[in-house]
Motif scaffolding. Structure first.
Motif, PDB file in Angstrom:
ATOM      1  N   THR A 129       0.960  -1.038  -0.449  1.00 29.68           N
ATOM      2  CA  THR A 129      -0.173   0.564  -0.211  1.00 29.68           C
ATOM      3  C   THR A 129       1.175   1.361  -0.047  1.00 29.68           C
ATOM      4  OG1 THR A 129      -1.872  -1.209   1.049  1.00 29.68           O
ATOM      5  CG2 THR A 129      -1.597   1.191   1.217  1.00 29.68           C
ATOM      6  N   LYS A 130       0.657   2.220  -1.021  1.00 29.66           N
ATOM      7  CA  LYS A 130       1.443   3.852  -0.977  1.00 29.66           C
ATOM      8  C   LYS A 130       0.753   4.347  -0.307  1.00 29.66           C
ATOM      9  CE  LYS A 130       4.008   1.683  -4.490  1.00 29.66           C
ATOM     10  NZ  LYS A 130       5.188   0.629  -4.070  1.00 29.66           N
ATOM     11  N   ILE A 131       1.824   5.599   0.528  1.00 29.76           N
ATOM     12  CA  ILE A 131       1.535   6.404   1.589  1.00 29.76           C
ATOM     13  C   ILE A 131       1.198   7.832   0.723  1.00 29.76           C
ATOM     14  CG2 ILE A 131       1.606   7.598   3.156  1.00 29.76           C
ATOM     15  CD1 ILE A 131       2.941   4.690   4.403  1.00 29.76           C
ATOM     16  N   PHE A 132       0.081   8.066   0.730  1.00 31.13           N
ATOM     17  CA  PHE A 132      -0.535   9.669   0.671  1.00 31.13           C
ATOM     18  C   PHE A 132      -0.263  10.911   1.656  1.00 31.13           C
ATOM     19  CE2 PHE A 132      -1.410   7.881  -4.034  1.00 31.13           C
ATOM     20  CZ  PHE A 132      -1.392   8.695  -4.690  1.00 31.13           C
ATOM     21  N   SER A 133       0.792  11.606   1.341  1.00 30.21           N
ATOM     22  CA  SER A 133       0.969  12.798   2.028  1.00 30.21           C
ATOM     23  C   SER A 133      -0.232  14.438   2.039  1.00 30.21           C
ATOM     24  CB  SER A 133       1.933  13.257   3.112  1.00 30.21           C
ATOM     25  OG  SER A 133       2.138  13.922   3.832  1.00 30.21           O
ATOM     26  N   GLN A 134      -1.370  14.409   2.296  1.00 29.67           N
ATOM     27  CA  GLN A 134      -1.389  15.870   2.453  1.00 29.67           C
ATOM     28  C   GLN A 134      -0.658  16.613   2.654  1.00 29.67           C
ATOM     29  OE1 GLN A 134      -6.062  16.077   1.604  1.00 29.67           O
ATOM     30  NE2 GLN A 134      -6.073  18.404   2.282  1.00 29.67           N
ATOM     31  N   ILE A 135      -0.630  18.135   2.164  1.00 32.91           N
ATOM     32  CA  ILE A 135      -0.118  19.181   2.869  1.00 32.91           C
ATOM     33  C   ILE A 135       0.021  20.358   2.486  1.00 32.91           C
ATOM     34  CG2 ILE A 135       2.273  17.734   2.971  1.00 32.91           C
ATOM     35  CD1 ILE A 135       2.652  20.321   0.476  1.00 32.91           C
ATOM     36  N   THR A 137       2.352  23.333   3.692  1.00 32.78           N
ATOM     37  CA  THR A 137       3.467  23.789   3.631  1.00 32.78           C
ATOM     38  C   THR A 137       4.230  23.045   3.058  1.00 32.78           C
ATOM     39  OG1 THR A 137       3.691  23.529   6.091  1.00 32.78           O
ATOM     40  CG2 THR A 137       2.386  25.395   5.094  1.00 32.78           C
ATOM     41  N   VAL A 138       5.408  24.149   2.275  1.00 34.22           N
ATOM     42  CA  VAL A 138       6.811  23.672   2.243  1.00 34.22           C
ATOM     43  C   VAL A 138       7.405  22.681   3.188  1.00 34.22           C
ATOM     44  CG1 VAL A 138       8.904  24.240   0.947  1.00 34.22           C
ATOM     45  CG2 VAL A 138       7.061  25.325   0.185  1.00 34.22           C
ATOM     46  N   GLU A 139       7.292  23.361   4.625  1.00 33.85           N
ATOM     47  CA  GLU A 139       7.746  22.479   5.985  1.00 33.85           C
ATOM     48  C   GLU A 139       7.077  20.968   5.780  1.00 33.85           C
ATOM     49  OE1 GLU A 139       9.404  22.880  10.659  1.00 33.85           O
ATOM     50  OE2 GLU A 139       7.493  25.055   9.315  1.00 33.85           O
ATOM     51  N   MET A 140       5.968  21.071   6.158  1.00 36.20           N
ATOM     52  CA  MET A 140       5.169  19.831   5.299  1.00 36.20           C
ATOM     53  C   MET A 140       5.611  18.785   4.774  1.00 36.20           C
ATOM     54  SD  MET A 140       1.277  21.059   5.922  1.00 36.20           S
ATOM     55  CE  MET A 140       0.573  22.017   7.057  1.00 36.20           C
ATOM     56  N   ALA A 141       5.753  19.364   3.704  1.00 37.01           N
ATOM     57  CA  ALA A 141       6.450  18.313   2.477  1.00 37.01           C
ATOM     58  C   ALA A 141       8.052  18.168   2.969  1.00 37.01           C
ATOM     59  CB  ALA A 141       6.337  19.300   1.559  1.00 37.01           C
ATOM     60  N   ILE A 142       8.598  18.550   3.559  1.00 35.14           N
ATOM     61  CA  ILE A 142       9.784  17.792   3.787  1.00 35.14           C
ATOM     62  C   ILE A 142       9.347  17.032   4.775  1.00 35.14           C
ATOM     63  CG2 ILE A 142      12.244  18.781   4.654  1.00 35.14           C
ATOM     64  CD1 ILE A 142      12.057  19.200   1.725  1.00 35.14           C
ATOM     65  N   VAL A 143       8.883  16.856   6.094  1.00 37.54           N
ATOM     66  CA  VAL A 143       8.772  16.332   7.075  1.00 37.54           C
ATOM     67  C   VAL A 143       8.005  14.697   6.125  1.00 37.54           C
ATOM     68  CG1 VAL A 143       7.260  15.733   8.707  1.00 37.54           C
ATOM     69  CG2 VAL A 143       8.348  18.148   8.737  1.00 37.54           C
ATOM     70  N   SER A 144       7.130  14.959   5.612  1.00 41.46           N
ATOM     71  CA  SER A 144       6.474  14.127   4.927  1.00 41.46           C
ATOM     72  C   SER A 144       7.697  12.933   4.369  1.00 41.46           C
ATOM     73  CB  SER A 144       5.020  14.273   3.927  1.00 41.46           C
ATOM     74  OG  SER A 144       4.172  14.771   4.072  1.00 41.46           O
ATOM     75  N   VAL A 149       6.944   8.893   2.896  1.00 46.28           N
ATOM     76  CA  VAL A 149       5.530   8.448   1.786  1.00 46.28           C
ATOM     77  C   VAL A 149       5.861   8.623   0.792  1.00 46.28           C
ATOM     78  CG1 VAL A 149       4.514  10.665   3.477  1.00 46.28           C
ATOM     79  CG2 VAL A 149       5.869  11.273   1.498  1.00 46.28           C
ATOM     80  N   ASP A 150       5.568   8.034  -0.493  1.00 49.99           N
ATOM     81  CA  ASP A 150       5.003   7.550  -2.376  1.00 49.99           C
ATOM     82  C   ASP A 150       4.856   9.073  -2.434  1.00 49.99           C
ATOM     83  OD1 ASP A 150       6.348   4.865  -1.442  1.00 49.99           O
ATOM     84  OD2 ASP A 150       4.236   5.128  -0.150  1.00 49.99           O
ATOM     85  N   VAL A 151       3.782   9.314  -2.331  1.00 50.91           N
ATOM     86  CA  VAL A 151       3.006  10.616  -2.835  1.00 50.91           C
ATOM     87  C   VAL A 151       2.406  11.830  -1.912  1.00 50.91           C
ATOM     88  CG1 VAL A 151       1.486  11.534  -4.192  1.00 50.91           C
ATOM     89  CG2 VAL A 151       2.406   8.944  -4.728  1.00 50.91           C
ATOM     90  N   ILE A 152       3.368  12.732  -2.531  1.00 51.92           N
ATOM     91  CA  ILE A 152       2.753  13.860  -1.655  1.00 51.92           C
ATOM     92  C   ILE A 152       1.560  15.270  -2.739  1.00 51.92           C
ATOM     93  CG2 ILE A 152       3.491  16.095  -1.075  1.00 51.92           C
ATOM     94  CD1 ILE A 152       5.895  15.085  -0.715  1.00 51.92           C
ATOM     95  N   VAL A 153       0.259  15.046  -2.026  1.00 56.71           N
ATOM     96  CA  VAL A 153      -0.190  15.970  -1.985  1.00 56.71           C
ATOM     97  C   VAL A 153      -0.227  17.306  -2.222  1.00 56.71           C
ATOM     98  CG1 VAL A 153      -3.225  16.434  -2.332  1.00 56.71           C
ATOM     99  CG2 VAL A 153      -2.071  14.347  -2.205  1.00 56.71           C
ATOM    100  N   ALA A 154       0.020  18.301  -3.098  1.00 59.81           N
ATOM    101  CA  ALA A 154      -0.157  20.351  -2.779  1.00 59.81           C
ATOM    102  C   ALA A 154      -0.982  20.507  -2.632  1.00 59.81           C
ATOM    103  CB  ALA A 154       0.802  20.447  -3.607  1.00 59.81           C
ATOM    104  N   GLN A 155      -1.715  21.035  -1.901  1.00 59.66           N
ATOM    105  CA  GLN A 155      -3.389  21.368  -1.484  1.00 59.66           C
ATOM    106  C   GLN A 155      -2.587  22.933  -1.259  1.00 59.66           C
ATOM    107  OE1 GLN A 155      -5.464  21.456   2.021  1.00 59.66           O
ATOM    108  NE2 GLN A 155      -7.722  21.179   0.894  1.00 59.66           N
TER     109      GLN A 155
END
Length: 349
Positions: A129-135, A137-144, A149-155
């Motif tokens: 199972t792949k893991i998506f992280s919805q972020i 902010t840029v900082e949230m993306a770096i932490v994820s 995580v496998d995919v980042i959702v930039a909202q």
């Protein structure tokens, strides 16, 4: 036209052809909408939020039946709000996360809060199972990215439904996130653009920004397979000038009891009479009266007062279509946009 991106490459094993994802929208996305997105070549998500483990289990079994098979990997995802997972009290049987993972979904989506403690559960119960992280902010993306995580959702801020009260637009958040991931050695992670994307022009624009695909919420809310009431869908179609007809607010959260949302999140919704009341959120006596009125509106699907969450691009929705038609028109529109604008970079000889 093929769209070979990091995202489609990651999910080619389950037949994903197009970099289009449907958001896991509570009260909007059911098993039919999610499976139809996947069957149409995109990737569909079912929301787990506001559901018991038993209700989620029924949804996932319905999805399996719609695929007419029992695949090794269920080719849809399940979305979770982290603060709701934090509050979930496991009694007898499986939690909602464990229930979802028992069906081996292709992905899980974590949003709104810290999800680190749930990663070992995913990796132990369903390693594929792949893991998506919805972020937001840029900082949230770096932490994820550091969490693997496998995919980042930039909202971006244009997004319908809930998001961070203060964050950048999709136009700026996506490329800055991609730059930061590249600089930190995590450029291999696909970034999906979310917020205000309604058609092929939005998809083409996101790809030009460097995104590996898009998440569409409001557009799929106005599909025939959506769980939205017909009146709500019609209001989405009738709305125009989304920067004016929608607004970010926490009034609807305050009126709904209990209010589960943390203070630093609000939601973008269509303006209506409830907002015109200019409610004093600190006046408990008046709030009690307004909560009663609002509760009746929600109960009776009176959308002159009941909330309809919608993105700032809502004015681009012209009709209610089947999911497969939305995906087809989005892909064709992106192809036309990309081909048409190639001439902008050509040098005449």
């Amino acid at each position: 036209m093929a769209f070979n991106t990091k995202f489609t490459e990651l999910f080619k094993c389950i037949g994903i052809k197009y970099p289009i994802v449907s958001a896991p929208m509570a009260f909007v996305t059911g098993a039919e909408l999610a499976t139809k997105v996947t069957l149409g070549g995109g990737f569909g998500f079912i929301p787990a939020d506001i559901k018991t483990a038993e209700e989620l289990n029924r949804d996932l079994k319905s999805a399996i039946n719609l695929f007419n098979s029992s695949p090794e990997i269920l080719p849809i995802g399940v979305g979770f709000m982290n603060f709701i997972l934090d509050k979930e009290k496991k009694k007898d049987g499986l939690s909602t996360l464990e229930t979802a993972l028992s069906h081996k979904p292709a992905a899980v989506w974590f949003s709104f809060g810290d999800f680190q403690e749930y990663l070992p559960i995913v990796r132990e119960m369903s390693p594929k199972t792949k893991i998506f992280s919805q972020i937001q902010t840029v900082e949230m993306a770096i932490v994820s990215a550091k969490l693997g995580v496998d995919v980042i959702v930039a909202q971006g801020n244009e997004s319908g439904g809930h998001g961070l009260i203060n964050n950048a637009s999709t136009l700026t958040l996506v490329p800055e996130t991609i730059d930061a991931l590249n600089d930190s050695g995590n450029g291999h992670i696909p970034v999906l653009a979310a917020g205000g994307i309604m058609d092929g022009r939005g998809l083409a624009s996101a790809l030009m920004l460097g995104a590996s695909g898009v998440v569409m919420g409001t557009r799929f809310a106005a599909s025939k397979e959506s769980l939205f009431k017909p009146q709500a869908k019609e209001m989405l179609v009738k709305s125009c000038d989304g920067g004016v007809s929608t607004i970010r607010t926490n009034v609807f959260d305050k009126l709904r009891q209990p209010n589960v949302w943390p203070e630093h999140f609000d939601g973008r919704a269509l303006r209506n009479k409830t907002l015109e009341d200019n409610i004093d959120l600190d006046d408990e006596e008046k709030m009690a009266e307004k909560r009663k009125i609002y509760g009746e509106a929600m109960k009776n699907a009176d959308y002159s007062r009941a909330v309809i969450y919608a993105g700032a691009g809502v004015g681009l929705i012209k009709e209610i279509l089947f999911v497969k038609e939305i995906i087809k028109s989005t892909i064709e529109g992106a192809k036309v946009t990309i081909e048409k604008n190639k001439t902008l970079c050509e040098t005449k000889t």
